[in-house]
Design a protein around this motif. Structure first.
Motif, PDB file in Angstrom:
ATOM      1  N   SER A  77       0.829  -1.203   0.000  1.00  0.00           N
ATOM      2  CA  SER A  77       0.000   0.000   0.000  1.00  0.00           C
ATOM      3  C   SER A  77       0.863   1.252   0.000  1.00  0.00           C
ATOM      4  O   SER A  77       0.594   2.203  -0.743  1.00  0.00           O
ATOM      5  CB  SER A  77      -0.906   0.018   1.227  1.00  0.00           C
ATOM      6  OG  SER A  77      -1.667  -1.136   1.260  1.00  0.00           O
ATOM      7  N   THR A  87      -5.210   6.843  -6.105  1.00  0.00           N
ATOM      8  CA  THR A  87      -5.844   5.802  -6.913  1.00  0.00           C
ATOM      9  C   THR A  87      -5.051   4.510  -6.831  1.00  0.00           C
ATOM     10  O   THR A  87      -5.640   3.433  -6.776  1.00  0.00           O
ATOM     11  CB  THR A  87      -5.934   6.226  -8.384  1.00  0.00           C
ATOM     12  OG1 THR A  87      -4.729   6.888  -8.721  1.00  0.00           O
ATOM     13  CG2 THR A  87      -7.108   7.128  -8.622  1.00  0.00           C
ATOM     14  N   LEU A  90      -5.919   2.840  -3.564  1.00  0.00           N
ATOM     15  CA  LEU A  90      -7.254   2.251  -3.585  1.00  0.00           C
ATOM     16  C   LEU A  90      -7.272   0.992  -4.460  1.00  0.00           C
ATOM     17  O   LEU A  90      -7.877  -0.013  -4.112  1.00  0.00           O
ATOM     18  CB  LEU A  90      -8.258   3.276  -4.110  1.00  0.00           C
ATOM     19  CG  LEU A  90      -8.531   4.443  -3.168  1.00  0.00           C
ATOM     20  CD1 LEU A  90      -9.375   5.482  -3.857  1.00  0.00           C
ATOM     21  CD2 LEU A  90      -9.217   3.949  -1.912  1.00  0.00           C
ATOM     22  N   ILE A  93      -5.728  -1.848  -2.590  1.00  0.00           N
ATOM     23  CA  ILE A  93      -6.625  -2.394  -1.564  1.00  0.00           C
ATOM     24  C   ILE A  93      -7.736  -3.213  -2.210  1.00  0.00           C
ATOM     25  O   ILE A  93      -8.092  -4.294  -1.744  1.00  0.00           O
ATOM     26  CB  ILE A  93      -7.207  -1.249  -0.717  1.00  0.00           C
ATOM     27  CG1 ILE A  93      -6.093  -0.594   0.093  1.00  0.00           C
ATOM     28  CG2 ILE A  93      -8.276  -1.763   0.231  1.00  0.00           C
ATOM     29  CD1 ILE A  93      -6.521   0.620   0.840  1.00  0.00           C
ATOM     30  N   THR A  94      -8.252  -2.693  -3.307  1.00  0.00           N
ATOM     31  CA  THR A  94      -9.343  -3.408  -3.964  1.00  0.00           C
ATOM     32  C   THR A  94      -8.880  -4.763  -4.485  1.00  0.00           C
ATOM     33  O   THR A  94      -9.606  -5.746  -4.440  1.00  0.00           O
ATOM     34  CB  THR A  94      -9.877  -2.563  -5.136  1.00  0.00           C
ATOM     35  OG1 THR A  94      -9.941  -1.223  -4.711  1.00  0.00           O
ATOM     36  CG2 THR A  94     -11.248  -3.041  -5.560  1.00  0.00           C
ATOM     37  N   LEU A 104     -13.755  -3.016   3.552  1.00  0.00           N
ATOM     38  CA  LEU A 104     -12.721  -2.099   3.072  1.00  0.00           C
ATOM     39  C   LEU A 104     -12.562  -2.246   1.556  1.00  0.00           C
ATOM     40  O   LEU A 104     -12.468  -1.250   0.820  1.00  0.00           O
ATOM     41  CB  LEU A 104     -11.412  -2.401   3.788  1.00  0.00           C
ATOM     42  CG  LEU A 104     -10.322  -1.358   3.638  1.00  0.00           C
ATOM     43  CD1 LEU A 104     -10.799  -0.021   4.158  1.00  0.00           C
ATOM     44  CD2 LEU A 104      -9.078  -1.785   4.383  1.00  0.00           C
ATOM     45  N   THR A 105     -12.520  -3.509   1.110  1.00  0.00           N
ATOM     46  CA  THR A 105     -12.411  -3.748  -0.330  1.00  0.00           C
ATOM     47  C   THR A 105     -13.562  -3.076  -1.055  1.00  0.00           C
ATOM     48  O   THR A 105     -13.380  -2.400  -2.075  1.00  0.00           O
ATOM     49  CB  THR A 105     -12.472  -5.251  -0.614  1.00  0.00           C
ATOM     50  OG1 THR A 105     -11.849  -5.942   0.447  1.00  0.00           O
ATOM     51  CG2 THR A 105     -11.830  -5.583  -1.918  1.00  0.00           C
ATOM     52  N   SER A 107     -15.599  -0.668  -0.051  1.00  0.00           N
ATOM     53  CA  SER A 107     -15.662   0.801  -0.014  1.00  0.00           C
ATOM     54  C   SER A 107     -14.586   1.412  -0.898  1.00  0.00           C
ATOM     55  O   SER A 107     -14.837   2.387  -1.615  1.00  0.00           O
ATOM     56  CB  SER A 107     -15.526   1.309   1.415  1.00  0.00           C
ATOM     57  OG  SER A 107     -14.300   0.884   1.942  1.00  0.00           O
ATOM     58  N   SER A 108     -13.381   0.805  -0.864  1.00  0.00           N
ATOM     59  CA  SER A 108     -12.338   1.396  -1.701  1.00  0.00           C
ATOM     60  C   SER A 108     -12.670   1.208  -3.173  1.00  0.00           C
ATOM     61  O   SER A 108     -12.368   2.072  -4.001  1.00  0.00           O
ATOM     62  CB  SER A 108     -10.974   0.798  -1.374  1.00  0.00           C
ATOM     63  OG  SER A 108     -10.951  -0.543  -1.717  1.00  0.00           O
ATOM     64  N   VAL A 111     -15.043   4.002  -3.977  1.00  0.00           N
ATOM     65  CA  VAL A 111     -14.362   5.295  -4.083  1.00  0.00           C
ATOM     66  C   VAL A 111     -13.578   5.363  -5.382  1.00  0.00           C
ATOM     67  O   VAL A 111     -13.571   6.375  -6.090  1.00  0.00           O
ATOM     68  CB  VAL A 111     -13.435   5.508  -2.870  1.00  0.00           C
ATOM     69  CG1 VAL A 111     -12.622   6.769  -3.050  1.00  0.00           C
ATOM     70  CG2 VAL A 111     -14.236   5.580  -1.600  1.00  0.00           C
ATOM     71  N   LEU A 112     -12.942   4.225  -5.715  1.00  0.00           N
ATOM     72  CA  LEU A 112     -12.151   4.180  -6.941  1.00  0.00           C
ATOM     73  C   LEU A 112     -13.037   4.407  -8.162  1.00  0.00           C
ATOM     74  O   LEU A 112     -12.687   5.178  -9.070  1.00  0.00           O
ATOM     75  CB  LEU A 112     -11.462   2.820  -7.033  1.00  0.00           C
ATOM     76  CG  LEU A 112     -10.353   2.704  -8.064  1.00  0.00           C
ATOM     77  CD1 LEU A 112      -9.235   3.656  -7.722  1.00  0.00           C
ATOM     78  CD2 LEU A 112      -9.831   1.288  -8.106  1.00  0.00           C
TER      79      LEU A 112
END
Lengths: 527, 666
Positions: A77, A87, A90, A93-94, A104-105, A107-108, A111-112
């Motif tokens: 990360s 980006t 994110l 994380i995704t 978390l996956t 939400s990120s 957001v992405l």
């Protein structure tokens, strides 16, 4: 209004090149003839494209070449944040869904997606943001087809017979009339040089606009070293300010402005998503103190080209959209000039800074703006020249000239204007060419035809610059596509120049002028 | 709060109103910022409508309006209090112990105390507006076993109040370390609104980041020592400690995200309001002021540029006058004409002569200072081994701006080895230090603190490298606090310690013996790690200190060179011609001195970039700016006059140098 149809036709034979202008007409001849017309003949250099190895640029990433290695999520990360900003983080994380909690996956990922949507929206407004750094420089450079040009940038010293040449292999060579040493400047950060300019009122300082930063080289003219160390270079960088496509020193030598088409100084999120507003940011540097002041205005989406008027009172800032600004440098306020057709491709100032000539992408005319201190700014731009396509017939077939403009250059006396016309790459007899106008400012401003500057057969002009202090008129330096750099002198006597003996066109007649100049202002008795 | 009743017309007429305007704007901006604070601090994800309506309701409540009023009062109070700390020449401590002395200086202690108190006040207001668990210092609580209702200490409230105090103190501390009160001049001229707009984002970011750091430090501190204030407060106010609530200095108590979020937001608010005042003051006070070049009325003569340039008491006026000179020489031909004009009657170029003289004296003063520094420092970058008793840890400071007799700390420290007296008594620079004597012997006549904006910089010649590691430069201040400072809450400086002038006057046997003792003690102490750490010279610091006021020199150079090059075509009477040799030779000798200085170690090393702080670090690179401006100035003259310069009579070496410039070989 002047148009290309009034021009004297280019030479009939393809082997002939433009040698010089004398007695009001251009002289053509063979390449070998052009010599010994000046006191110091600037070296006609030749950099064949084949000898220069361009820097192998790891465009996206060299990550794929290495073995897969699993770091911890934390390390990855951090690396992603460092490499690609928000980006990247994110994305990382995704993609590592097995190591992070599901929410978390999710939400990120959301957001992405949102970021990408916004960036696509933003890029649809400003299409140039989808370009890579290299392409962007090539797009907005004043050099014709910058990316495969052997000479990527050229800069005359404003006061002395010295010039710098930036080559395709990211090195810069400096030629000096007074010494045989040609220092070669190389630096780790010196990548894809898009512009160079010598500092006015200084002998040794050269500003170089690079891919990621600005480099300020201090090249000691007395040094005997051919490879100045990178310690001589001062690195100026500002987060988000890359690639730098244009720089300009103030004529008083105190400030340097730099511009980038994608400056995101407002957000500084390191995102590749370009989550910025359509800001135009010009960085104003006090180079010695390394202080940087961003000047921001909304609208335009970056700044591609900067040009400071010779008297220092105004600054032209072109943006990637159909808009350019003229800054007034006393209080740094600006006027907006929306163009109708396209972005402002190039612009140049008259020596007194009162008149700006510019051309717009997609149009084949040159506009003029006249500024005056008393009556406010001009209301509209006037068309002063029409460059629409014209055909000259000759023995070798028709020659087509005209079209869009790549760059404009006005000589420091304000008597000659050189226009680099793009031509058409597909058509063999419609190649790029330089058209030279004579300019006259009184009683009314007008452009008069002078002639075409043509090189060897098959060679296109790539960039051009007037020497700032040529004694006998104007000296145009042209870099050609075959890697040659040639100098075309225009011998004339300027309107404003005091001259006692008629109009001696060639330098061997000008000895009287020089006697006049060497007269001292002070006599020994006075001091 | 501070003395506006200074004799200087400029402070009275201009700077005062600029300060008032800047404070007015920061008060005007306070309500919107406070509303934002309320919105942020009461933020709740799950009840957005409730949150919004609650905030709107709160903003119209009497308690909120009262705390808003209190906040305004706090901002005004602090802004006026801070006015006396602003300076246009930064204070640069040359060693760690000097920095320490600066921090512990009574004046600075008052500053810290005031900031602590105001920080607490602001945090109290924030607590009132945040409501909920922060609302009051006491809260009802029930004893578990008896069931009776009692008044307990609300630790959250106390936590916030102490955080305010902590942030106030750290702000004040950072103010010293980062020179927050140093007012630097912008490199370009912009309208005030544009400058403000350009800095708002940076201001927000800066205060958020600083607040984050403060919160971290405060949390650590509270975790370690939080029980002390808690017990103390509960004992003095006779409040119980609620045992049912987990105390905040425990690990579990501090694991509270919303507490930290709210603390961070309120800290950001606190710092933002303070930074805003500083920023607005900087913007207002550095705005160019247009001085008339000449006036037709005799009573306005002292407000004219030639007169103002020679001013020594209000440094800000001198700086603004020099800035105006630089601007007029560049941009306004009509005002240049006034400079070149002759007096009527008489036909003397008084304007030009005065301007020229003042600029040249500035330049030669810097040249002297550089030469003296260079002489004092051996080639290894340290002080010369003592022919006098100068310690290796000493560092040159411009004694013109230092007051040795300021604080008990200073005088106490001065008795430690390597003090100023050694060099003053039997220094190699005895002739140079001689003018220093009156300053020592008449401590009472000289102002206690170098008043704000009053500088001895130009007044005194360079006094030689008076050495002391402990003596920090007591910077010239924006406003004079000469004797009024005693009445307005600033601490009194201790009087001059008696031995000082005595030792100064007669180097008797006793002082000789003391000298030897000192040497021995010094030799002993020099081996201790801590002492070495504290007293070792910070690299670059002396170089920075030498060029601390160089903005004035840069403007003088710009103004002079622009005027000279404009005179080539504009000067009808040739008034500049007569002074050209002196201008050139003074610039060339400064060039030589600067070149020599940059050959010293550390002189040409670039300072590290500070990440995000309000402190203006432009003074760290002033020497580079000066070097560039000097070269540009000489080139401006040589490119204008070109070969005519051969006829100007300058000494032979300088002629050679000039030739280099003419050939573009520098």
């Amino acid at each position: 209004m002047c148009s290309l149809a009034f021009f004297p036709p280019p030479p009939p034979f393809s082997g002939q090149v433009t040698l010089y202008e004398a007695n009001n007409e251009l002289v053509w001849g063979n390449w070998t003839e052009c010599c010994e017309k000046q006191h110091w003949t600037p070296p006609s250099l030749h950099f064949p494209r084949e000898t220069l190895k361009p820097h192998s640029r790891p465009e996206s990433s060299s990550k794929a070449a290495f073995l897969d290695h699993r770091d911890t999520l934390w390390m990855r990360s951090a690396g992603a944040w460092h490499d690609a900003g928000l980006t990247g983080l994110l994305d990382e994380i995704t993609n590592s869904s097995e190591e992070v909690p599901k929410w978390l996956t999710l939400s990120s990922g959301c957001v992405l997606a949102l970021l990408r949507w916004m960036s696509s929206f933003h890029c649809s407004l400003f299409p140039h943001l989808t370009l890579s750094g290299e392409d962007m420089v090539a797009e907005f450079s004043q050099v014709l087809s910058w990316s495969d040009s052997a000479v990527q940038s050229f800069a005359w010293h404003p006061h002395t017979d010295k010039f710098a040449v930036a080559l395709l292999d990211d090195s810069i060579k400096i030629y000096n009339s007074r010494s045989a040493i040609t220092p070669i400047l190389k630096h780790r950060l010196q990548r894809s040089v898009s512009a160079m300019q010598w500092k006015p009122l200084c002998a040794s300082t050269l500003a170089v606009a690079c891919h990621t930063c600005l480099l300020i080289w201090h090249v000691d003219p007395n040094s005997l070293s051919t490879r100045p160390s990178s310690g001589c270079a001062q690195v100026l960088s500002h987060p988000g300010h890359s690639p730098v496509t244009s720089i300009s020193w103030s004529p008083s030598g105190s400030l340097l402005v730099s511009a980038s088409p994608v400056d995101t100084a407002m957000m500084q999120l390191q995102t590749s998503a370009q989550l910025c507003f359509a800001l135009c940011v010009i960085q104003v540097w006090n180079v010695a103190a390394e202080i940087c002041v961003p000047l921001q205005r909304v609208g335009g989406g970056g700044v591609t080209n900067l040009s400071w008027s010779p008297d220092g009172s105004r600054l032209l800032a072109a943006t990637p959209s159909a808009l350019f600004r003229v800054w007034e440098t006393k209080m740094w306020t600006c006027e907006r000039w929306p163009c109708l057709k396209g972005r402002c491709q190039s612009g140049c100032w008259s020596p007194d800074g009162s008149r700006l000539l510019f051309c717009v992408q997609g149009e084949t005319v040159i506009y003029a703006l006249t500024f005056s201190d008393v009556a406010g700014g001009p209301k509209s731009a006037a068309v002063v020249a029409n460059l629409s396509v014209t055909t000259f017939s000759g023995p070798d077939g028709d020659l087509i000239v005209g079209g869009e403009v790549q760059s404009l250059a006005w000589d420091p006396t304000g008597e000659r204007l050189a226009v680099l016309l793009k031509g058409n790459a597909e058509s063999s007899n419609h190649s790029a060419i330089i058209a030279v106008f004579k300019t006259r400012s009184s009683p009314v401003f007008e452009l008069l035809p002078c002639g075409f500057v043509k090189g060897e057969a098959g060679a296109e002009p790539r960039l051009m610059q007037f020497q700032p202090h040529f004694q006998h008129g104007a000296l145009l330096t042209v870099c050609w596509s075959n890697g040659r750099i040639s100098h075309v002198p225009f011998y004339f006597v300027g309107v404003g120049k005091p001259c006692s003996t008629g109009s001696p066109p060639l330098p061997h007649f000008t000895s009287k002028i020089e006697d006049y100049i060497t007269h001292t202002l002070y006599t020994e008795q006075m001091s | 709060m501070f003395s506006f009743n200074q004799s200087c017309w400029f402070i009275r007429k201009v700077v005062r109103w600029r300060a008032v305007a800047s404070i007015g704007w920061s008060v005007v901006l306070l309500p919107p910022i406070t509303s934002l604070l309320v919105l942020f601090i009461r933020f709740s994800v799950f009840h957005p409508t409730h949150w919004l309506s609650g905030c709107l309701g709160l903003l119209t409540e009497a308690s909120t309006l009262f705390s808003m009023f209190l906040l305004c009062a706090a901002v005004i109070l602090l802004a006026f209090f801070n006015l006396q700390y602003y300076t246009v020449v930064p204070s640069i401590p040359c060693s760690r112990v000097a920095l320490l002395a600066e921090v512990l200086h009574p004046r600075q202690c008052v500053h810290s105390l005031v900031h602590c108190a105001v920080g607490m006040l602001v945090m109290w207001c924030v607590c009132v507006m945040a409501g909920g668990r922060y609302h009051a210092l006491h809260s009802p609580c029930t004893h578990g076993d008896s069931g009776s209702v009692d008044v307990c200490l609300n630790e959250y409230h106390m936590f916030m109040l102490l955080a305010g105090a902590f942030m106030g103190y750290s702000h004040s501390l950072m103010g010293v370390v980062q020179n927050v009160h140093y007012v630097s001049f912008h490199i370009i001229q912009q309208y005030k609104y544009m400058r403000f707009k350009g800095s708002v984002w940076w201001l927000l970011k800066c205060s958020a980041v600083q607040s984050l750091y403060s919160v971290r430090n405060y949390a650590i501190l509270y975790f370690l020592f939080g029980h002390i204030p808690r017990t103390w407060i509960s004992n003095t106010l006779n409040l119980h400690i609620d045992s049912s609530v987990r105390s905040l200095d425990s690990f579990g108590g501090l694991c509270d995200v919303s507490l930290f979020y709210q603390l961070w937001i309120s800290g950001t608010f606190l710092l933002l309001t303070w930074y805003l005042t500083v920023l607005l003051f900087r913007i207002y006070v550095t705005e160019p002021y247009r001085f008339p070049v000449q006036s037709s009325f005799a009573e306005d003569a002292e407000e004219c540029l030639p007169k103002v340039l020679t001013e020594k008491n209000a440094l800000v006026m001198k700086f603004l006058a020099l800035q105006d000179l630089a601007l007029l020489s560049q941009h306004s031909p009509s005002r240049r004409q006034e400079v070149f004009s002759l007096s009527q009657p008489g036909g003397h170029p008084h304007n030009w002569n005065a301007i020229n003289k003042e600029c040249l004296s500035l330049l030669s003063e810097l040249t002297q200072r550089l030469i003296a520094h260079h002489d004092a420092v051996a080639s290894n970058g340290r002080a010369k081994p003592p022919s006098d008793s100068r310690s290796s840890s000493s560092c040159s400071v411009t004694s013109g701006t230092e007051d040795l007799s300021q604080s008990p700390f200073h005088s106490a420290l001065s008795r430690t080895p390597g003090s100023v007296f050694g060099s003053a008594v039997s220094g190699v620079n005895l002739p140079l230090t001689a003018p220093f004597t009156p300053d020592l012997t008449s401590p009472f006549s000289s102002p206690a603190f170098r008043p704000l904006f009053s500088s001895q910089l130009a007044q005194k010649p360079w006094l030689g490298s008076v050495q002391s590691p402990h003596v920090t430069r007591r910077n010239p201040k924006l406003w004079s606090t000469s004797t009024d400072s005693q009445t307005n809450g600033s601490p009194l400086p201790s009087p001059e310690p008696a031995p000082k002038p005595a030792g100064e006057r007669k180097p008797s046997f006793l002082s000789q013996w003391l000298q030897n003792r000192k040497e021995q003690v010094k030799g002993f102490l020099a081996k201790r790690v801590l002492v070495v750490y504290l007293f070792n010279k910070l690299p670059e610091a002396s170089s920075q200190a030498l060029f601390a006021d160089s903005q004035a020199h840069i403007w003088a150079l710009e103004g002079l060179s622009h005027l000279v090059s404009a005179s080539y075509s504009e000067d009808k009477y040739g008034v500049v011609q007569t002074t050209l040799p002196s201008i050139l030779s003074s610039m060339l000798s400064l060039q030589e001195a600067v070149d020599r200085h940059f050959k010293l170690p550390h002189a040409s090393s670039k300072p590290l970039k500070t990440s995000c702080s309000l402190g203006d670090s432009t003074y760290k690179t002033l020497r580079f700016a000066l070097r560039a401006a000097l070269k540009t100035a000489i080139y401006r003259i040589t490119t204008t006059f070109r070969e005519h310069l051969h006829a100007v009579s300058v000494p032979a070496e300088q002629q050679k140098r000039l030739q280099q410039f003419l050939e573009y070989k520098e």
